[in-house]
Design a protein around this motif. Structure first.
Motif, mmCIF file in Angstrom:
data_model
loop_
_atom_site.group_PDB
_atom_site.id
_atom_site.type_symbol
_atom_site.label_atom_id
_atom_site.label_comp_id
_atom_site.label_asym_id
_atom_site.label_seq_id
_atom_site.Cartn_x
_atom_site.Cartn_y
_atom_site.Cartn_z
ATOM 1 N N LEU A 86 0.837 -1.127 0.022
ATOM 2 C CA LEU A 86 0.137 0.156 0.052
ATOM 3 C C LEU A 86 0.898 1.390 0.071
ATOM 4 O O LEU A 86 0.521 2.374 -0.685
ATOM 5 N N GLY A 87 2.005 1.378 0.680
ATOM 6 C CA GLY A 87 2.948 2.324 0.535
ATOM 7 C C GLY A 87 3.447 2.688 -0.690
ATOM 8 O O GLY A 87 3.358 3.620 -1.437
ATOM 9 N N VAL A 88 3.549 1.728 -1.765
ATOM 10 C CA VAL A 88 3.944 1.953 -2.953
ATOM 11 C C VAL A 88 2.790 2.324 -3.693
ATOM 12 O O VAL A 88 3.108 3.334 -4.689
ATOM 13 N N LEU A 89 1.615 1.791 -3.541
ATOM 14 C CA LEU A 89 0.621 2.409 -4.548
ATOM 15 C C LEU A 89 0.036 3.869 -4.011
ATOM 16 O O LEU A 89 -0.290 4.571 -4.882
ATOM 17 N N SER A 90 -0.029 3.902 -2.915
ATOM 18 C CA SER A 90 -0.256 5.500 -2.366
ATOM 19 C C SER A 90 0.573 6.507 -2.786
ATOM 20 O O SER A 90 0.268 7.452 -3.101
ATOM 21 N N ALA A 91 1.790 5.983 -3.042
ATOM 22 C CA ALA A 91 2.902 7.004 -3.441
ATOM 23 C C ALA A 91 3.025 7.102 -4.986
ATOM 24 O O ALA A 91 3.608 8.060 -5.451
ATOM 25 N N ASN A 92 2.513 5.936 -5.665
ATOM 26 C CA ASN A 92 2.586 5.917 -7.029
ATOM 27 C C ASN A 92 0.996 5.854 -7.580
ATOM 28 O O ASN A 92 0.651 4.561 -8.047
ATOM 29 N N GLN A 93 0.161 6.989 -7.664
ATOM 30 C CA GLN A 93 -0.930 6.919 -8.039
ATOM 31 C C GLN A 93 -1.134 6.314 -9.573
ATOM 32 O O GLN A 93 -2.208 5.660 -9.905
#
Length: 536
Positions: A86-93
């Motif tokens: 989720l950290g990757v996804l939230s930082a890379n929309q």
């Protein structure tokens, strides 16, 4: 239609488990760390439907922004996996889909786990591993992602109209997300983060066919097939059928036809005109040379590979696919060829001769320098006729033309000079099984006496080129052996030509010049000085 309102702090685990194994799967999920401020739910299949249909139904009914799709029997062992994902996804929309295993190039079977070049890793029950290259950083974009786990932050519809089983779903989803302009990435995980079940992989052939039909043009390199033809409508039909029925879909087929009648054109229009991969040209005013030059001039810049197809030869159905798998596995090779069967005018298999006898007893990678030396020293085109080999265009003259130097002119033979050029740049794969059939019949160009003379001259020119470039024929022994065998062969050729009225023809006189010049080179330290005019 009302737009769905998503809960940005909800995670949905979408499990594909039977009732018997569902409880155990949920226990594993309960051991994972749920990021602070998030809630998690679990979805399980309630009725007998395809995996894709189940995923689609869940997608439609849930308002969770983040969905974690788990293949049957897959277990997440890394406790902080969700926080990392989720950290990757939230930082890379712009990332729509995360997997734990990925590749930029599938083999032609479409199966991610079998791809030769991968990123990421998973463990299999009983301790086996599928290990790719280490990802530098937290994630890496890849054309295909999967590995038993997919994490999404957008709902792109699953292709339940295509698939019944799960094997091709992650690859399909990867393309569908990219079609919507979203990135697909591989998450860097701990060494034993994801465990897959120890189960035999079963390929559903119907799903595989649908996957390849739908996505091949987006996933696989374009291959050109070049087919020159002249007044052999029935052989032409068999040759073209063997091309269009290849299991490898992403083809560009070019035909140039210099028939002085319309029979071949009628065959094309009746059987093949609706195939959008084919470009057919009819040039009834062309002679043989003009038709060949049109074929040689053909260039599709989007195609990275080319395979010629003579209008009386035949491809086996999986020829291009099997050869492309070697190019995918070994990106540095320049050429893939195979054993080819001889067939007669009626298609009956004929016995092998030294011409088509395989140089190896098993499929092998052969160094370019070794194959080139073997061809020249034995005066045998072990790679085969134009139909036989699939070539990497980047190594060819102007990325599409035939020949070694481009100076062969009217003495250019279509195949082995091209192979020699490619072999100076890389290795060749020789596939031991027959992937093409070479038809021998009275109407072939090979039986033309001036084609025979041109071939003899071309061999001499190629030996000279190898010696002057200091490739293939490097030692004195190699050079002497090759030239002596060539001169012996020319002596036999002269005897064969005795009955023919060629003695004052310029092409015959050029052959005599090459013969004499080769003798002089033997006497003068392998230095050549003869000149012939190859233009025209």
């Amino acid at each position: 239609m009302e737009q769905k309102m998503y809960d940005d702090h909800k995670i949905l685990f979408v499990l594909n488990e039977t009732e018997e194994h569902a409880e155990k799967a949920v226990v594993y999920l309960q051991s994972l760390q749920i990021p602070e401020g998030y809630t998690a739910e679990v979805a399980l299949p309630e009725q007998e439907v395809s995996v894709a249909a189940y995923y689609h139904a869940v997608q439609q009914s849930s308002n969770a922004k983040y969905k974690v799709y788990l293949d049957e029997g897959t277990v997440i062992l890394q406790k902080d996996f969700l926080e990392q994902a989720l950290g990757v996804l939230s930082a890379n929309q712009e990332i729509g889909l995360l997997g734990v295993l990925g590749t930029d190039q599938l083999l032609t079977n479409g199966v991610l786990y079998l791809a030769p070049h991968k990123w990421g890793q998973v463990i299999i029950e009983r301790g086996q591993r599928i290990v790719g290259e280490t990802i530098p950083g937290i994630c890496r974009d890849a054309k295909i992602v999967g590995g038993g786990v997919l994490v999404t932050q957008y709902d792109i519809p699953w292709r339940y109209d295509l698939f019944n089983s799960a094997l091709f779903l992650s690859a399909s989803a990867s393309v569908e997300y990219q079609r919507e302009g979203l990135r697909t990435s591989v998450l860097r995980t701990e060494e034993d983060a994801i465990m897959l079940p120890d189960a035999a992989m079963e390929i559903d052939e119907i799903d595989q066919t649908r996957f390849l039909d739908e996505y091949s043009s987006e996933l696989y390199p374009l291959v050109s097939i070049v087919l020159p033809t002249y007044q052999r409508p029935e052989y032409f039909r068999l040759a073209l059928e063997s091309a269009v029925h290849q299991t490898y879909r992403n083809l560009d087929i070019f035909i140039t036809d210099n028939s002085h009648n319309t029979e071949t054109k009628e065959v094309f229009e009746k059987y093949f005109a609706e195939d959008q991969r084919i470009c057919y040209e009819h040039h009834p005013d062309f002679g043989e040379r003009e038709n060949w030059e049109r074929a040689i001039a053909y260039e599709n810049p989007e195609a990275d590979y080319v395979n010629w197809l003579m209008d009386d030869d035949v491809f086996m159905p999986d020829k291009i696919a099997k050869m492309m798998d070697f190019f995918i596995t070994y990106p540095d090779i320049m050429l893939v060829t195979s054993y080819r069967q001889r067939i007669d005018a009626d298609g009956n298999i004929m016995p092998d001769t030294p011409m088509n006898k395989p140089p190896v007893d098993h499929t092998a990678r052969i160094k370019g320098e070794d194959m080139g030396r073997h061809i020249l020293m034995m005066m045998n085109n072990f790679v085969g006729e134009p139909t036989t080999a699939l070539a990497k265009k980047s190594g060819m003259l102007e990325h599409h033309r035939l020949g070694w130097t481009g100076n062969e002119g009217k003495y250019r033979i279509s195949d082995f000079p091209t192979w020699l050029r490619l072999l100076t740049q890389g290795d060749v794969i020789y596939i031991r099984e027959p992937l093409s059939q070479f038809r021998q019949h009275p109407g072939q160009e090979q039986h033309n006496i001036f084609t025979y003379i041109a071939g003899n001259i071309c061999w001499g020119l190629m030996m000279r080129e190898a010696i002057e470039q200091n490739v293939f024929l490097v030692t004195e022994d190699e050079r002497r052996t090759a030239l002596v065998r060539y001169l012996y062969h020319l002596g036999s050729a002269l005897r064969k030509l005795l009955p023919y009225p060629v003695w004052q023809d310029e092409r015959f006189l050029d052959m005599l010049t090459v013969y004499q010049g080769t003798i002089e080179a033997l006497k003068n330290g392998f230095r050549f000085s003869y000149e012939i005019h190859t233009e025209g």
